[in-house]
Design an enzyme around this catalytic site. Sequence first.
Site, PDB file in Angstrom:
ATOM      1  N   LYS A 138       4.463 -15.202   2.872  1.00 34.56           N
ATOM      2  CA  LYS A 138       4.687 -15.976   1.645  1.00 34.56           C
ATOM      3  C   LYS A 138       6.191 -16.156   1.520  1.00 34.56           C
ATOM      4  O   LYS A 138       6.828 -15.750   0.536  1.00 34.56           O
ATOM      5  CB  LYS A 138       4.069 -15.229   0.449  1.00 34.56           C
ATOM      6  CG  LYS A 138       4.058 -16.018  -0.850  1.00 34.56           C
ATOM      7  CD  LYS A 138       3.058 -17.168  -0.858  1.00 34.56           C
ATOM      8  CE  LYS A 138       3.180 -17.955  -2.163  1.00 34.56           C
ATOM      9  NZ  LYS A 138       2.397 -19.213  -2.132  1.00 34.56           N
ATOM     10  N   ASP A 154      -1.521 -18.579   1.310  1.00 35.84           N
ATOM     11  CA  ASP A 154      -2.497 -19.387   0.562  1.00 35.84           C
ATOM     12  C   ASP A 154      -3.082 -20.488   1.452  1.00 35.84           C
ATOM     13  O   ASP A 154      -4.288 -20.754   1.433  1.00 35.84           O
ATOM     14  CB  ASP A 154      -1.897 -19.948  -0.742  1.00 35.84           C
ATOM     15  CG  ASP A 154      -0.497 -20.527  -0.576  1.00 35.84           C
ATOM     16  OD1 ASP A 154       0.080 -20.422   0.525  1.00 35.84           O
ATOM     17  OD2 ASP A 154       0.030 -21.094  -1.557  1.00 35.84           O
ATOM     18  N   ASP A 161     -11.536  -9.929   4.791  1.00 35.64           N
ATOM     19  CA  ASP A 161     -12.826 -10.039   4.084  1.00 35.64           C
ATOM     20  C   ASP A 161     -13.281 -11.495   4.075  1.00 35.64           C
ATOM     21  O   ASP A 161     -14.465 -11.798   4.244  1.00 35.64           O
ATOM     22  CB  ASP A 161     -12.721  -9.524   2.636  1.00 35.64           C
ATOM     23  CG  ASP A 161     -13.141  -8.060   2.508  1.00 35.64           C
ATOM     24  OD1 ASP A 161     -13.004  -7.323   3.506  1.00 35.64           O
ATOM     25  OD2 ASP A 161     -13.601  -7.660   1.416  1.00 35.64           O
ATOM     26  N   ASP A 169      -5.715  -7.456   4.354  1.00 31.61           N
ATOM     27  CA  ASP A 169      -6.901  -6.907   3.689  1.00 31.61           C
ATOM     28  C   ASP A 169      -7.739  -8.039   3.114  1.00 31.61           C
ATOM     29  O   ASP A 169      -8.958  -8.100   3.301  1.00 31.61           O
ATOM     30  CB  ASP A 169      -6.470  -5.942   2.581  1.00 31.61           C
ATOM     31  CG  ASP A 169      -7.666  -5.358   1.845  1.00 31.61           C
ATOM     32  OD1 ASP A 169      -8.612  -4.922   2.526  1.00 31.61           O
ATOM     33  OD2 ASP A 169      -7.656  -5.349   0.597  1.00 31.61           O
ATOM     34  N   TYR A 197       0.819  -1.220   0.000  1.00 34.58           N
ATOM     35  CA  TYR A 197       0.000   0.000   0.000  1.00 34.58           C
ATOM     36  C   TYR A 197       0.850   1.266   0.000  1.00 34.58           C
ATOM     37  O   TYR A 197       0.396   2.311  -0.450  1.00 34.58           O
ATOM     38  CB  TYR A 197      -0.900   0.034   1.243  1.00 34.58           C
ATOM     39  CG  TYR A 197      -2.161  -0.785   1.122  1.00 34.58           C
ATOM     40  CD1 TYR A 197      -2.111  -2.151   0.863  1.00 34.58           C
ATOM     41  CD2 TYR A 197      -3.409  -0.197   1.284  1.00 34.58           C
ATOM     42  CE1 TYR A 197      -3.259  -2.903   0.775  1.00 34.58           C
ATOM     43  CE2 TYR A 197      -4.577  -0.946   1.194  1.00 34.58           C
ATOM     44  CZ  TYR A 197      -4.498  -2.294   0.933  1.00 34.58           C
ATOM     45  OH  TYR A 197      -5.645  -3.035   0.844  1.00 34.58           O
TER      46      TYR A 197
HETATM   47  C1  IPM Z   1     -10.201  -1.995   4.284  1.00 31.45           C
HETATM   48  C2  IPM Z   1     -10.539  -1.452   2.923  1.00 31.45           C
HETATM   49  C3  IPM Z   1      -9.464  -0.443   2.543  1.00 31.45           C
HETATM   50  C4  IPM Z   1      -8.134  -1.162   2.486  1.00 31.45           C
HETATM   51  C5  IPM Z   1      -9.728   0.304   1.226  1.00 31.45           C
HETATM   52  C6  IPM Z   1     -11.056   1.026   1.253  1.00 31.45           C
HETATM   53  C7  IPM Z   1      -8.607   1.242   0.875  1.00 31.45           C
HETATM   54  O1  IPM Z   1     -10.653  -2.468   1.992  1.00 31.45           O
HETATM   55  O2  IPM Z   1     -10.123  -1.204   5.242  1.00 31.45           O
HETATM   56  O3  IPM Z   1     -10.028  -3.209   4.403  1.00 31.45           O
HETATM   57  O4  IPM Z   1      -7.804  -1.787   1.470  1.00 31.45           O
HETATM   58  O5  IPM Z   1      -7.414  -1.112   3.478  1.00 31.45           O
HETATM   59 MG    MG Z   2     -10.505  -4.400   2.818  1.00 28.81          MG
END
Ligand code: IPM
Ligand code: MG
Length: 356
Positions: A189, A221, A249, A245, A139
């Site tokens: 990794k 992975d 999710d 990240d 990032y």
């Molecule tokens: C998160 C989101 C952010 C990230 C985006 C919106 C930049 O996906 O907080 O997980 O990738 O960190």
């Molecule tokens: Mg995210």
Amino acid sequence: MKAKIVTLPGDGIGPDVVAEGVRVLRVVAEKSNHHFEFEEHLIGGCAIDATGNPLSDETLAACRASDAVLLGAVGGPKWDVGDVRPEQGLLKLRKGLGLFANLRPVKPHPALVHASPLRPEKLAGVDVMVVRELTGGLYFGKPQGRTNENGHARAVDTMEYSDTEISRIVDLACRLAMARQKRVTSVDKANVLASSKLWREVATQTAHAHPQIKLDHVLVDTCAMRLVSAPSSFDVIVTENMFGDILTDEAAVLVGSMGLLPSASLGTGTLGVYEPIHGSAPDIAGKGIANPIGTILSTAMLLRHSLNLPREADAVEQAVDRVLTDGCRTADIAQKGERVLSTREMSDQIIAQIVR
Ligand code: IPM
Ligand code: MG
């Protein structure tokens, strides 16, 4: 106690859910005789519309001068084109406040196992804390950007970590694990990436300072696979920014709805940014149907980590736990035939439990 809290509602459903988080914090303050002062600022797409900048220096300074920041969500299709993006505001906030650690707890509620795509027996005993590095890696690594060579476009991102960046996040993960099952899984990794080889080496060294912690290493992975095949095998997971990240999710799916999960972004001091992990969900913005629980649980993390009010934090978490047990459901977690509560109604139920 007195505290100054900056709110950054942002875009989409951000304002819908932050409004409920503020109501909860006001109720907590009143009940326990604290004085919380709120100050609202712009971030993301709405800030681009108003000022051309997704996070102004004034807003960043206001956050820096506060005790804690409560954030909603940023982004939306309206700002998907163009070079200035809402997400840049979020990254500037994290970097600008030195918030290198993102805590994302994942613990399915027993009353909601039906909402998860996993079978109930897989969910039994799942209680994971993902600690995501937040101000390094892909990032922020340099070089980053696009060039043109002989008529061909090229783009580059850089995954870069220093030993200090790795040791401070692994150290935090170990300290968090001490209050849990004392197990830390470091995700990398290392079979391919140089930054991951360093990560693994430094993680091992760092854990030596915590002799009671059992550290293991898992490739990213494999971790992705294990999160759905054996999620109860994890206690604390610590990993670099981009892996975190993606994995968070995935982990969020376990609990049945993204709308339920909170997060805390922390640095070396007590200042933190607290936000639900869901996005701006523009399709349901302003309709009053978003699930406020992710934000309300984020206020509990705010009370605990930035204001050092663990009892008040527990009270908020217990209230959420209770309403879910009692069958309160917003649209994202309701089963067919169940009564669906609005954003406001769900918060009303939670508040009623807090003031009881
Ligand atoms: C998160 C989101 C952010 C990230 C985006 C919106 C930049 O996906 O907080 O997980 O990738 O960190
Ligand atoms: Mg995210």
